[in-house]
Write an enzyme that holds these catalytic residues in place. Structure first.
Site, PDB file in Angstrom:
ATOM      1  N   SER A 171      -6.521 -57.119 -27.495  1.00 28.45           N
ATOM      2  CA  SER A 171      -7.848 -57.271 -28.106  1.00 28.45           C
ATOM      3  C   SER A 171      -8.880 -56.477 -27.317  1.00 28.45           C
ATOM      4  CB  SER A 171      -8.271 -58.744 -28.121  1.00 28.45           C
ATOM      5  OG  SER A 171      -7.443 -59.483 -28.973  1.00 28.45           O
ATOM      6  N   GLU A 254      -7.284 -69.641 -21.368  1.00 25.08           N
ATOM      7  CA  GLU A 254      -7.302 -68.981 -22.674  1.00 25.08           C
ATOM      8  C   GLU A 254      -7.249 -70.022 -23.790  1.00 25.08           C
ATOM      9  OE1 GLU A 254      -4.314 -66.002 -23.284  1.00 25.08           O
ATOM     10  OE2 GLU A 254      -4.952 -65.644 -25.335  1.00 25.08           O
TER      11      GLU A 254
END
Ligand SMILES: Cc1cc2nc3c(=O)[nH]c(=O)nc-3n(C[C@H](O)[C@H](O)[C@H](O)COP(=O)(O)OP(=O)(O)OC[C@H]3O[C@@H](n4cnc5c(N)ncnc54)[C@H](O)[C@@H]3O)c2cc1C
Length: 393
Positions: A171, A254
């Site tokens: 990402s 995360e």
């Protein structure tokens, strides 16, 4: 010798007193007209999005409020995860974007701080100030859920590592300044024991990054190729062979801090959706209520996880629960927007419709990224509930 009254700085008040911090953040957000620039804007491209949000990072850093929750040694003012959680909550409550860079920071920052404090001291201040950001390069074409099978190799050569191979689904890789890479330093058979985490600058010779477009057309993902890339050994995050341990530490942030941050944004978006609806169709109130319940459930769970992380507890596999609740809330919210705004959602050509459409596509990925929902359920069954293994009939 006379000792005077110890001076209590403003920073100390806010690190010690979370409620005072919240009040001060709220007052800043409501009185700072510059923040209007980041209220509900739809960006035409990922690149424009990241550039605008870098400016928001800079604004929050200059005001000091985003420095709480990070240690002074790494450019912060002290405090803990709860300070960061309060900032996201207050920005979202006021309708201001949470910078996209902050999502990557929640994933990567704590692990770099914990396992490579010298790198954190060197680079985290620039990250907090919006001058650079980092990406997570773990997944490979043949290693996603099964990370222990990854092949991208780092070979030790005196005081450097030479990296060769490929990563995928990184990402924001195309705009990042640095990549936090999980690499193979042992044999393939050594599985998770032969992995090492290394920070690699994206402008190092031999690094090639190509964008991958999402279904919405935004170039958010990327594939990364390493061709004999030479990286100083000082860029290790943790020791050689400790990569799996670093990755497991990182994944709890995360899955958990990202869930809190996303929950605050989902609360805001549900409110905005309700404001868009002149009237509700049959069943609309029930659907809004169900969606609200999903988001509140996520926030209740997530707040507890944030408190545990702030207390230094290892949340470990239990963070998978937060991840599943997040996917449920995000998919429910965006399906609700699709169903309650049918004409606008499908055919509207203004920025509001484009925003909901892009985010609907993105919400489909919430059961995949950061570990798929099936794998999370497996982790909960095996490692949290300790259920007996399935036996074939
Ligand atoms: C929007 C998005 C952003 C991402 N960002 C990043 C990033 O920044 N950095 C990064 O490194 N990666 C990133 N990823 C990759 C992501 O982490 C992987 O897609 C994910 O881990 C799944 O791996 P995979 O795609 O290889 O699928 P696979 O592992 O091939 O899985 C395919 C299917 O099999 C199922 N499956 C696999 N193993 C099991 C099992 N043991 N039990 C039950 N079911 C199983 C999965 O649930 C899935 O349905 C991103 C992905 C998306 C969609």
């Amino acid at each position: 010798m006379m000792t005077g009254t110890p001076v209590v700085t403003e920073q100390q008040i806010f690190t010690d007193d979370l409620w005072a911090y919240r009040q001060a953040v709220r007052s800043y957000i409501s009185s700072e007209p510059a923040l209007q620039r980041w209220c509900g804007t739809h960006y035409p491209s990922t690149e424009a999005h990241m550039a605008e949000h870098a400016a928001l990072m800079a604004q929050l850093f200059a005001s000091g409020w985003s420095r709480y929750g990070w240690p002074q040694a790494a450019g912060g003012f002290g405090g803990d995860e709860r300070h960061r959680a309060v900032l996201y909550d207050e920005l979202s409550a006021a309708g201001v974007d949470v910078p996209e860079q902050q999502m990557l920071l929640e994933t990567l920052g704590p692990a770099v701080l914990h396992y490579a404090p010298a790198l954190a001291a060197e680079f985290l201040p620039a990250y907090l100030a919006g001058e650079e950001w980092w990406s997570q390069s773990f997944s490979e074409p043949d290693a996603g859920s099964d990370l222990a099978g990854l092949r991208c190799r780092a070979r030790r050569d005196r005081d450097t590592y030479v990296v060769s191979g490929q990563k995928i689904w990184t990402s924001h890789g195309a705009t990042a300044r640095r990549l936090i890479c999980l690499l193979r330093t042992g044999t393939l058979e050594s599985r998770h024991r032969g992995l090492t985490m290394i920070m690699i600058d994206t402008d190092t010779p031999g690094v090639q990054i190509g964008p991958i477009a999402l279904a919405s057309g935004q170039n958010e993902l990327s594939e990364v190729f390493f061709d004999d890339v030479v990286v100083p050994a000082s860029r290790l995050v943790g020791a050689e062979g400790q990569g799996w341990q670093v990755a497991m530490f990182l994944l709890q942030f995360e899955r958990a801090m990202y869930a809190w941050l996303s929950a605050t944004v989902a609360s805001r978006k549900l409110r905005e959706l309700r404001e868009l609806l002149a009237e509700l169709p049959d069943g609309g109130v029930r659907r809004l209520g169900e969606c609200y319940t999903d988001i509140v459930t996520l926030k209740a769970r997530s707040a507890q996880t944030v408190r545990r992380l702030a207390a230094g507890e290892a949340v470990g596999p239990e963070a998978s629960v937060d991840k599943i609740l997040l996917a449920t809330a995000e998919i429910g919210l965006h399906d609700l927007a699709r169903d309650l705004l049918p004409t606008e959602f499908l055919f509207g050509d203004g920025p509001v419709a484009a925003h909901w459409r892009d985010d609907w596509w993105y919400s489909r990925a919430s059961t995949i990224m950061g570990g798929s929902a099936e794998v999370q359920r497996g982790i909960i069954a095996d490692r949290v509930l300790c259920l007996p293994k399935e036996t074939s009939a």
